[in-house]
Design an enzyme around this catalytic site. Sequence first.
Site, PDB file in Angstrom:
ATOM      1  N   GLY A  35       0.827  -1.197   0.000  1.00 20.41           N
ATOM      2  CA  GLY A  35       0.000   0.000   0.000  1.00 20.41           C
ATOM      3  C   GLY A  35       0.864   1.250   0.000  1.00 20.41           C
ATOM      4  N   CYS A  36       0.255   2.386  -0.296  1.00 22.71           N
ATOM      5  CA  CYS A  36       1.031   3.629  -0.388  1.00 22.71           C
ATOM      6  C   CYS A  36       1.584   4.049   0.973  1.00 22.71           C
ATOM      7  CB  CYS A  36       0.193   4.739  -1.009  1.00 22.71           C
ATOM      8  SG  CYS A  36      -1.409   5.023  -0.209  1.00 22.71           S
ATOM      9  N   TYR A  37       0.749   4.052   2.004  1.00 22.27           N
ATOM     10  CA  TYR A  37       1.255   4.421   3.330  1.00 22.27           C
ATOM     11  C   TYR A  37       2.347   3.457   3.811  1.00 22.27           C
ATOM     12  CZ  TYR A  37      -2.555   7.829   4.099  1.00 22.27           C
ATOM     13  OH  TYR A  37      -3.409   8.899   4.020  1.00 22.27           O
TER      14      TYR A  37
ATOM     15  N   GLU B 235       2.256  12.104  -0.780  1.00 27.12           N
ATOM     16  CA  GLU B 235       2.106  11.536   0.548  1.00 27.12           C
ATOM     17  C   GLU B 235       3.319  11.909   1.392  1.00 27.12           C
ATOM     18  OE1 GLU B 235      -0.067   7.747   0.818  1.00 27.12           O
ATOM     19  OE2 GLU B 235       1.859   7.007   1.535  1.00 27.12           O
TER      20      GLU B 235
END
Length: 372
Positions: free
Chosen positions: A175-177, A268
């Site tokens: 995932g991105c996080y 992000e």
Amino acid sequence: MSQKKRVAVLGASGYTGAETVRLLAAHPHVEIVILTAERKAGQALGAVFPHLAGLALPDLIHLDDVEWHGAELDAVICALPHVASQEVVGALFHATEHTVLDDIVGLAEPSPTGFEGQVRVLDLSADFRLTDAAAYEEWYGRPHQAPKLQTRAVYALPERNRAAIRNTALAAMPGCYPTAALLALLPLVDAGQIDVDDIAIDAKSGVSGAGRSLKEQNLYCEVGEAMHPYAVGRHRHMPEMEQELGKAAGRPVRIGFTPHLVPMNRGELETIYVRLSPGHTAEALKDTLRAAYAEEPFVTVLPGDLAPATRMVRGSNQCVLNVFEDRRAGRAIVVAAIDNLIKGAGGQAVQAMNIMFGWDETTGLTQAPLFP
């Protein structure tokens, strides 16, 4: 040069799918032969995303209309939502006559040629990231529909798992996080420099991270000139980060993590608060990260006290990191920035695909960040 690999992108009408297509369209070793979308089926991708209108691409089709057996695919990049993804990927392997899951997912030794004739899948959903079926059911509210695949998939963080990625038919893209957090933290956990029981991650993401479907909370008046936390105390990326940090620590890990939605399209930023292990300093943490990523093409530890910012990585597959001393004794602050749609999704999938097929890892990903 060898014949181009035939690639399908599932879920091409979403932000992540479209960014994946944009990157693959310039990839010298790839031919995009299938693009799927449910609500937009029957349209050209350029009608859905006008900035892609000049590319020679197949029209969007329904998933149900894909003839897997006759498509002669080399790779599938799956940008579907969780639940939908596990069903499609499970059916795909069976439809292409690879029904013995132990055989398709791993070989004894890394060998790109060992998968000749085998479709390789890179899944961008959360469906194959968690190795524990019970954990998946707890966090996603239903039993996994392809449990054998779930346990055999490789967690495809390239900087961490290159050999395993090269040696698998199913890559679970992070995932991105978790991508930003794990790049920042794993070398420090490996080195025993931080207390894994005292990690707090303050994360912020652009609105594209919430997907392209129509949702009231993503309307301009809801997100413009505002910032808010969401999924406070229980975000679905938490078990993924804890799983990977726990592997490095050799024991279970619990973290603090709070994501925030900020009024920007993409990007992000994670500010991570850690407690130092006895005898270690913030500068020692920075030295460890420098050493860990000295040869990495997509991870940069910034000099001096330069703070990572989303503008440094926008539109690129880059991650920028830095470490700062906290005013509180025995503590440090680690900051990471990525583009959630590229290094946090489509770009990282292309990077893993390059590894799978034995190409230079940077192929198709050398574009510099966009600014302003």
